[in-house]
Design an enzyme around this catalytic site. Structure first.
Site, PDB file in Angstrom:
ATOM      1  N   ARG A 262      37.653  66.659  47.104  1.00  0.00           N
ATOM      2  CA  ARG A 262      36.721  66.867  47.812  1.00  0.00           C
ATOM      3  C   ARG A 262      35.434  67.151  46.916  1.00  0.00           C
ATOM      4  NH1 ARG A 262      38.602  70.171  52.833  1.00  0.00           N
ATOM      5  NH2 ARG A 262      39.760  68.692  54.178  1.00  0.00           N
ATOM      6  N   CYS A 263      34.964  66.827  45.619  1.00  0.00           N
ATOM      7  CA  CYS A 263      34.469  66.999  44.583  1.00  0.00           C
ATOM      8  C   CYS A 263      33.079  65.625  44.587  1.00  0.00           C
ATOM      9  CB  CYS A 263      34.920  67.339  43.627  1.00  0.00           C
ATOM     10  SG  CYS A 263      33.708  67.608  42.134  1.00  0.00           S
ATOM     11  N   GLY A 264      32.095  65.879  44.108  1.00  0.00           N
ATOM     12  CA  GLY A 264      31.131  64.440  43.799  1.00  0.00           C
ATOM     13  C   GLY A 264      32.071  63.578  42.501  1.00  0.00           C
ATOM     14  N   LEU A 265      32.596  64.520  41.882  1.00  0.00           N
ATOM     15  CA  LEU A 265      33.532  63.738  40.935  1.00  0.00           C
ATOM     16  C   LEU A 265      34.726  63.572  40.779  1.00  0.00           C
ATOM     17  CD1 LEU A 265      32.228  67.071  38.350  1.00  0.00           C
ATOM     18  CD2 LEU A 265      30.906  64.260  38.329  1.00  0.00           C
ATOM     19  N   THR A 266      34.829  63.176  42.120  1.00  0.00           N
ATOM     20  CA  THR A 266      36.566  62.825  42.884  1.00  0.00           C
ATOM     21  C   THR A 266      36.677  61.233  41.882  1.00  0.00           C
ATOM     22  OG1 THR A 266      36.923  64.560  43.864  1.00  0.00           O
ATOM     23  CG2 THR A 266      37.938  63.034  44.217  1.00  0.00           C
TER      24      THR A 266
END
Length: 167
Positions: free
Chosen positions: A36-40
């Site tokens: 659940r990360c912007g970098l996922t």
């Protein structure tokens, strides 16, 4: 560092393993990951690297971590289902581990001693920090989270390591 290769871990499925087993005895890109990360979306590029270089004994090893803004809250089953369904992840993944602080897994206590390209070592900054390791688990390059897995510097480092190891 050979003791780290044989340090007991568990896979995301709960099976006992070691980093040596997960990496298949070859070089690996060890990455702390989160769903659940912007970098996922980096999962997609990590899977592409894994598929491209697997024939030369290289693997990506994902290490789920919930230490950064609670961005990996799921159970092992939820993480596995998300990674498979959303990004087609086939590379091995460990159980959820801590990468920083007093509860940091011994693997990351060692990995974080390596410096990045600017000469900075120390704690993992965020999700998707990458450690390129030789087959003896010597860190040969460290890439901070914002460096994309398919960035030229990552690809060049992987190719150089594979050539150095005769792969």
């Amino acid at each position: 560092m050979s003791d780290l290769l044989d340090l007991p871990l568990s896979t995301l499925a709960g099976e006992p393993a070691t980093l040596r087993q997960l990496a298949g005895g070859g070089p690996a890109l060890v990455v702390n990951v989160a769903s659940r990360c912007g970098l996922t979306p980096q999962y997609r590029q990590l899977e592409q690297l894994h598929e491209e270089f697997a024939g030369r004994g290289f693997t990506v090893v994902g290490v789920p971590c919930n230490q950064f803004a609670g961005q990996e809250p799921g159970t092992a089953e939820e993480i596995a289902a998300f990674c498979s369904a959303t990004y087609g992840v086939t590379f091995p993944m460990t159980e959820k581990l801590e990468v920083n602080g007093p509860g940091a897994h011994p693997l990351f206590q060692q990995l974080t001693q390596a410096a990045d390209s600017s000469g900075a070592a120390g704690e993992v900054q965020w999700n998707f920090e990458k450690f390129l390791c030789s087959s003896r688990l010597e860190v040969v390059a460290r890439f901070r989270p914002q460096v994309q897995p398919d960035a030229p510097e990552v690809r060049v480092a992987i190719e150089a390591l594979l050539l150095a190891e005769g792969r």
